[in-house]
Write a protein that holds these residues in place. Sequence first.
Motif, mmCIF file in Angstrom:
data_model
loop_
_atom_site.group_PDB
_atom_site.id
_atom_site.type_symbol
_atom_site.label_atom_id
_atom_site.label_comp_id
_atom_site.label_asym_id
_atom_site.label_seq_id
_atom_site.Cartn_x
_atom_site.Cartn_y
_atom_site.Cartn_z
ATOM 1 N N ASP A 79 33.277 43.852 43.454
ATOM 2 C CA ASP A 79 34.524 43.107 43.535
ATOM 3 C C ASP A 79 34.279 41.727 44.149
ATOM 4 O OD1 ASP A 79 37.308 42.682 43.391
ATOM 5 O OD2 ASP A 79 37.597 43.432 45.437
ATOM 6 N N VAL A 118 40.438 43.049 37.300
ATOM 7 C CA VAL A 118 40.751 44.353 37.893
ATOM 8 C C VAL A 118 41.587 45.199 36.938
ATOM 9 C CG1 VAL A 118 41.981 45.518 39.784
ATOM 10 C CG2 VAL A 118 40.499 43.559 40.273
ATOM 11 N N ASP A 119 42.531 44.560 36.232
ATOM 12 C CA ASP A 119 43.376 45.338 35.319
ATOM 13 C C ASP A 119 42.663 45.726 34.029
ATOM 14 O OD1 ASP A 119 43.306 42.913 34.005
ATOM 15 O OD2 ASP A 119 45.460 42.517 34.151
ATOM 16 N N GLU A 122 43.789 43.079 45.103
ATOM 17 C CA GLU A 122 44.019 43.737 43.806
ATOM 18 C C GLU A 122 43.191 45.011 43.672
ATOM 19 O OE1 GLU A 122 44.915 39.460 43.665
ATOM 20 O OE2 GLU A 122 43.081 40.573 44.210
ATOM 21 N N LEU A 123 41.938 44.945 44.073
ATOM 22 C CA LEU A 123 41.086 46.132 43.952
ATOM 23 C C LEU A 123 41.515 47.214 44.932
ATOM 24 C CD1 LEU A 123 38.470 47.977 44.498
ATOM 25 C CD2 LEU A 123 38.693 47.004 42.204
ATOM 26 N N ARG A 124 41.858 46.806 46.135
ATOM 27 C CA ARG A 124 42.301 47.787 47.133
ATOM 28 C C ARG A 124 43.552 48.513 46.649
ATOM 29 N NH1 ARG A 124 40.983 48.043 52.736
ATOM 30 N NH2 ARG A 124 42.466 49.322 53.901
ATOM 31 N N ALA A 125 44.464 47.795 46.004
ATOM 32 C CA ALA A 125 45.675 48.431 45.477
ATOM 33 C C ALA A 125 45.363 49.383 44.334
ATOM 34 C CB ALA A 125 46.657 47.353 45.012
ATOM 35 N N ARG A 126 44.293 49.118 43.602
ATOM 36 C CA ARG A 126 43.897 49.970 42.464
ATOM 37 C C ARG A 126 43.153 51.219 42.919
ATOM 38 N NH1 ARG A 126 42.135 52.817 39.066
ATOM 39 N NH2 ARG A 126 41.352 52.346 36.973
ATOM 40 N N THR A 156 34.048 41.672 39.154
ATOM 41 C CA THR A 156 35.275 40.898 39.076
ATOM 42 C C THR A 156 35.017 39.543 39.723
ATOM 43 O OG1 THR A 156 36.191 41.594 41.222
ATOM 44 C CG2 THR A 156 36.594 43.044 39.333
ATOM 45 N N VAL A 205 39.101 55.481 41.202
ATOM 46 C CA VAL A 205 38.388 54.428 41.915
ATOM 47 C C VAL A 205 38.142 54.859 43.356
ATOM 48 C CG1 VAL A 205 38.441 52.039 42.710
ATOM 49 C CG2 VAL A 205 39.367 52.621 40.456
ATOM 50 N N ASP A 244 41.938 54.708 44.368
ATOM 51 C CA ASP A 244 42.508 56.041 44.579
ATOM 52 C C ASP A 244 42.049 56.624 45.905
ATOM 53 O OD1 ASP A 244 43.815 56.572 41.862
ATOM 54 O OD2 ASP A 244 41.774 56.003 41.277
#
Length: 262
Positions: free
Chosen positions: A120, A174-175, A215-219, A146, A182, A221
């Motif tokens: 990331d 990220v999307d 963005e990655l942290r929100a994605r 990314t 993840v 799991d």
Amino acid sequence: MTDPVAAGLDPLGRWRRFAGDAVLLDGFHALKHAVRFGARVPVAVAVDRRAALALAEELAPDVRDTLDGLLTEVPEATYASLVPRPHPTAVAALAVRPTRAANLERLGRVPRAAPVVVLDHPRNLGNAGAVIRLAAGFGATGVVTTGTLDPWHPTVLRGGAGLHFATAVERVAVDELPAGPVFALDPEGDDLRGVKLPDDALLAFGSERSGLSVELRARADHLLALPMRPQVSSYNLATSVAMTLYHWSAYGSAPPGAPPVP
């Protein structure tokens, strides 16, 4: 594999023909790995062809005959004009980069037999190359980045030693990440040692300086943390990836008595 049109050209002519679209294989080991994993190599040169083939005989007999058909001997000055800095083996080649569509198709296949490594917003080109080399060694499905760093930059390719061709390497948003859970490395996460990493996981690593992006942290799991002595700030990125891939390869399920992932 050589191009039939370019085959009749001298080495410099073939080099010029492909230099705009191909990627540089810098040194014997990068060429060896690229050939071993099926790269199309339209031109390869060496200052001392016999020495390069002797090295192949010693270290890579499986590709020795292929290199015999590829390598053309050139003067040292010619070789030096083709590379940003000479490699100790005085070998260089150009290889055709896999298409983005082919890489994305490979990354997107499910079920996967091995994780995808996600870098990331990486910053260091050499570290990115080292991670690609690690991922290839562990048989990871691929490495995606990314941000702005080009994972096919010449410095990354040099660090990867030609092993970009042994795994799928691509830059995505990220999307656009492949499907799969993840597992993102973060100091606030659960101890990696008590967690099962499934084969279809995406293993995400932030930059050493700023960590995971919003963005990655929100994605993510799951957030995972590597074991680390107090007051030690961080591990090198490639070291973190190596520890995590080793954990995945060593434990198909969580170690006995370890707490499950929440």
